[in-house]
Design an enzyme around this catalytic site. Sequence first.
Site, short mmCIF file in Angstrom:
data_model
loop_
_atom_site.label_atom_id
_atom_site.label_comp_id
_atom_site.label_asym_id
_atom_site.label_seq_id
_atom_site.Cartn_x
_atom_site.Cartn_y
_atom_site.Cartn_z
N GLU A 56 0.84 -1.20 0.00
CA GLU A 56 0.00 0.00 0.00
C GLU A 56 0.87 1.24 0.00
OE1 GLU A 56 -2.52 1.56 -0.52
OE2 GLU A 56 -4.33 0.77 0.39
N ASP A 57 0.34 2.32 -0.55
CA ASP A 57 1.07 3.59 -0.50
C ASP A 57 1.01 4.19 0.90
OD1 ASP A 57 -1.66 4.09 -0.61
OD2 ASP A 57 -1.54 5.60 -2.18
N ASP A 100 -3.80 5.06 6.63
CA ASP A 100 -4.29 6.25 7.33
C ASP A 100 -5.26 5.75 8.42
OD1 ASP A 100 -4.54 9.17 7.42
OD2 ASP A 100 -6.50 8.92 6.55
N LYS A 122 0.42 6.45 9.08
CA LYS A 122 0.09 7.50 10.05
C LYS A 122 -0.49 6.83 11.30
CE LYS A 122 -1.48 10.68 6.40
NZ LYS A 122 -2.69 11.35 5.87
P1 IMP Z 1 -7.37 4.62 4.91
O1 IMP Z 1 -8.45 3.70 4.45
O2 IMP Z 1 -7.94 5.78 5.73
O3 IMP Z 1 -6.25 3.93 5.62
O4 IMP Z 1 -6.83 5.35 3.63
C1 IMP Z 1 -5.97 4.74 2.79
C2 IMP Z 1 -5.94 5.40 1.44
O5 IMP Z 1 -6.32 6.78 1.46
C3 IMP Z 1 -4.48 5.38 0.97
O6 IMP Z 1 -4.23 4.20 0.27
C4 IMP Z 1 -4.41 6.62 0.12
O7 IMP Z 1 -4.77 6.29 -1.19
C5 IMP Z 1 -5.43 7.56 0.71
N1 IMP Z 1 -4.75 8.53 1.61
C6 IMP Z 1 -4.66 8.50 2.96
N2 IMP Z 1 -3.95 9.52 3.43
C7 IMP Z 1 -3.56 10.24 2.35
C8 IMP Z 1 -2.75 11.43 2.18
O8 IMP Z 1 -2.23 12.05 3.12
N3 IMP Z 1 -2.57 11.84 0.89
C9 IMP Z 1 -3.10 11.20 -0.18
N4 IMP Z 1 -3.83 10.08 -0.08
C10 IMP Z 1 -4.07 9.61 1.19
MG MG Z 2 -4.29 3.83 -1.87
#
Ligand code: IMP
Ligand code: MG
Length: 184
Positions: free
Chosen positions: A103-104, A107, A135
Site C-alpha cells: 500500500e502507499d 491512514d 500515520k
Molecule cells: P485509509 O483507508 O484511511 O487507511 O486510507 C488509505 C488510502 O487513502 C491510501 O491508500 C491513500 O490512497 C489515501 N490517503 C490516505 N492519506 C492520504 C494522504 O495524506 N494523501 C493522499 N492520499 C491519502
Molecule cells: Mg491507496
Amino acid sequence: MKKIKLHDKEFRLLIEASAIDLAVTGLAQRLNHDLQDEQPLFLSVLNGSFMFTSDLLKKITIPGTEISFIKIASYAGTCSTGTVRELIGFHKNIEGRTIVILEDMIDSGKSMAYLLDLLKARNPKKIYVATMFYKPKALVCKIPVDYYALSLENDFVVGHGLDYDDLGRNLPDLYILDNRENKA
Ligand code: IMP
Ligand code: MG
C-alpha cells in the site's frame, strides 16, 4: 523552501526522494530476510502504490517472487452495508500462498481492513501488510501493519504515488499541505 501548487492548494517539501529510497531499501532488506523461503506473491494496490512497488521490487531478491496488481472499487451500498468494496478483475488463485500487500499509505486503516477480509476469504497461507507511509495516530481499525518504510504525523501529503484529486502522483519527493498558505 520548495513549494508546489496542485489545484487550489499549496504544498511544501516534507521528505526528499533520496530519504524515501533509503527507507524503502531498508524495508526491502527486512522482507528479503524474513520471507526468503516463502516464494511471496506481492499484491500492489493501485493506483497509489505504483511508485513504491517499482522502488521496492527492484530490491527484492527472494527466489520465486511474483507481483500482481489489484484495484478496489468502492461505492455506496445500502444503509445496512455502508460502503461496499470489491476487488476488480483479480481472479488469481491465492490459496496456500504467502501474500504481501503493498500500500502507499495506511491512514485510518479502513481500506486495508476491507482488503484483508476480501483476501482472507480466498484462503491464503499468510497475509503480510507492507506500506510505504503509515500515520499511526490516524489508525482507527485494528489491522496488522507488519512493515512500513516511514511513519508520518496526521497530515495530508502528496507525491511518490499519492495524489490530491488525481494530481501529484508523479512527484518523486513527498509534499505536505501547507496550512499557513491555505488558511486565509
Ligand atoms: P485509509 O483507508 O484511511 O487507511 O486510507 C488509505 C488510502 O487513502 C491510501 O491508500 C491513500 O490512497 C489515501 N490517503 C490516505 N492519506 C492520504 C494522504 O495524506 N494523501 C493522499 N492520499 C491519502
Ligand atoms: Mg491507496
